[in-house]
Design a protein around this motif. Structure first.
Motif, PDB file in Angstrom:
ATOM      1  N   VAL A  76      -2.193   3.899   9.311  1.00  0.00           N
ATOM      2  CA  VAL A  76      -1.344   3.579  10.471  1.00  0.00           C
ATOM      3  C   VAL A  76      -0.503   4.787  10.869  1.00  0.00           C
ATOM      4  O   VAL A  76      -0.362   5.110  12.064  1.00  0.00           O
ATOM      5  N   ALA A  77       0.052   5.511   9.856  1.00  0.00           N
ATOM      6  CA  ALA A  77       0.852   6.707  10.159  1.00  0.00           C
ATOM      7  C   ALA A  77      -0.015   7.768  10.822  1.00  0.00           C
ATOM      8  O   ALA A  77       0.416   8.427  11.786  1.00  0.00           O
ATOM      9  N   PHE A 126     -12.367   3.515   4.034  1.00  0.00           N
ATOM     10  CA  PHE A 126     -11.554   2.716   3.113  1.00  0.00           C
ATOM     11  C   PHE A 126     -12.336   1.506   2.595  1.00  0.00           C
ATOM     12  O   PHE A 126     -12.320   1.188   1.407  1.00  0.00           O
ATOM     13  N   ALA A 128      -4.759  -0.325  -1.511  1.00  0.00           N
ATOM     14  CA  ALA A 128      -4.946  -0.851  -0.153  1.00  0.00           C
ATOM     15  C   ALA A 128      -3.653  -0.748   0.633  1.00  0.00           C
ATOM     16  O   ALA A 128      -3.651  -0.302   1.789  1.00  0.00           O
ATOM     17  N   ALA A 129      -2.527  -1.124  -0.007  1.00  0.00           N
ATOM     18  CA  ALA A 129      -1.246  -1.083   0.708  1.00  0.00           C
ATOM     19  C   ALA A 129      -0.925   0.335   1.150  1.00  0.00           C
ATOM     20  O   ALA A 129      -0.599   0.597   2.315  1.00  0.00           O
ATOM     21  N   VAL A 130      -1.066   1.304   0.206  1.00  0.00           N
ATOM     22  CA  VAL A 130      -0.696   2.682   0.532  1.00  0.00           C
ATOM     23  C   VAL A 130      -1.678   3.289   1.528  1.00  0.00           C
ATOM     24  O   VAL A 130      -1.279   3.948   2.497  1.00  0.00           O
ATOM     25  N   ILE A 145     -11.055   3.634   8.587  1.00  0.00           N
ATOM     26  CA  ILE A 145     -11.026   2.256   8.100  1.00  0.00           C
ATOM     27  C   ILE A 145     -12.328   1.916   7.392  1.00  0.00           C
ATOM     28  O   ILE A 145     -12.333   1.258   6.338  1.00  0.00           O
ATOM     29  N   LEU A 165      -3.610   1.856   3.779  1.00  0.00           N
ATOM     30  CA  LEU A 165      -3.477   1.337   5.140  1.00  0.00           C
ATOM     31  C   LEU A 165      -2.197   1.853   5.782  1.00  0.00           C
ATOM     32  O   LEU A 165      -2.176   2.119   6.990  1.00  0.00           O
ATOM     33  N   GLY A 166      -1.127   2.060   4.964  1.00  0.00           N
ATOM     34  CA  GLY A 166       0.070   2.696   5.501  1.00  0.00           C
ATOM     35  C   GLY A 166      -0.235   4.092   6.010  1.00  0.00           C
ATOM     36  O   GLY A 166       0.207   4.491   7.097  1.00  0.00           O
ATOM     37  N   ILE A 167      -1.024   4.849   5.230  1.00  0.00           N
ATOM     38  CA  ILE A 167      -1.405   6.202   5.647  1.00  0.00           C
ATOM     39  C   ILE A 167      -2.228   6.150   6.932  1.00  0.00           C
ATOM     40  O   ILE A 167      -2.029   6.959   7.851  1.00  0.00           O
TER      41      ILE A 167
END
Lengths: 97, 167
Positions: A78-79, A29, A70-72, A26, A74-76
């Protein structure tokens, strides 16, 4: 303009340092976001100095890319957390061996 | 103006340093919001009020809310447990210092070009900076604008795929 570019350079280098130094995904990022913003400041400063608008329009596109990223990203993250139970970058070593 | 520049520069650099040195990601996120506000101040000083508002709405608003939401979803004690290596720190500082030296050398030593455009401070203030950006966005940069919309569409699909239960 030079002052603005120096500040942009300092922020960019701090962002690069964060990417290289930290292992928390994080924070890596967020360091990337810092680097984006430093580049934006450089664009705006130069286009203000040269009396152009192109740099300011480009900043809008950088913001679009940053939002998509940011969307992609943060999805990565979380996964990755769901898979590994941590956000340590060193645990991302499936491709090793 | 000059004093404001130095105040914003101090806030931006200090909060950027705090972002990468804090242990807790939530503290880092809040310092990053502060850094974005300082950068919005820079945009106002450079006659681009529209970009300053976009900076606060899109970055400090949308993106940072997303980051804080993800931090909330993850387990905070496991987030804090990630350690940094000492030798990684040394290598990072050396590389960042070299990068910064390069930037300073090129910024100080580079030749300054003469202004080539027509959009001076007075012209932008007369037309209004939102109108100027909008005109350029929908005439000269129409193709880029369309491609940006496609990119956002792809990002929606990508985020949906990563958020599914099984990858």
């Amino acid at each position: 303009m030079n002052n603005y570019l120096i500040v942009a350079g300092i922020i960019f280098c701090i962002g690069a340092l964060g990417v290289l130094m930290r292992k928390n995904l994080i924070i890596v990022f967020m360091s990337l976001e810092l680097m984006f913003n430093a580049a934006n400041l450089g664009f705006v400063a130069v286009s203000n100095r040269l009396n152009l608008i192109s740099g300011d329009v480009f900043v809008i596109f950088v913001m679009v890319v940053a939002a998509a990223e940011a969307a992609v990203a943060l999805g990565i993250i979380v996964a990755f957390y769901r898979e590994k139970g941590t956000v340590d970058m060193d645990k991302a070593n499936e491709l090793k061996n | 103006m000059e004093a404001l520049f130095y105040i914003f520069a101090f806030i931006a650099i200090f909060s950027a340093l705090m972002v990468i040195s804090m242990k807790n990601p939530l503290t880092s996120a809040l310092y990053l919001v502060l850094c974005f506000f300082a950068l919005a101040g820079f945009y106002v000083l450079l006659d681009m009020q529209f970009l300053a508002v976009m900076q606060i709405l899109v970055y400090a608003g949308a993106i940072m809310v997303l980051v804080v939401l993800v931090i909330m979803l993850l387990n905070i004690s496991k987030l804090n447990a990630v350690k940094t290596d000492f030798h990684q720190k040394i290598i990072g500082i050396v590389i960042a210092a070299v990068l910064f030296a390069e930037i300073v050398v090129y910024t100080i030593g580079g030749k300054t070009k003469k202004p080539t455009g027509i959009f001076t401070h007075e012209v932008i203030n007369k037309i209004g900076n939102t109108q100027v950006i909008g005109k350029f966005l929908f005439t000269k940069y129409t193709l880029s604008f369309e491609i940006a919309s496609i990119l956002l569409f792809v990002a929606i699909i990508g985020a949906y795929l990563f958020a599914k239960k099984k990858l």
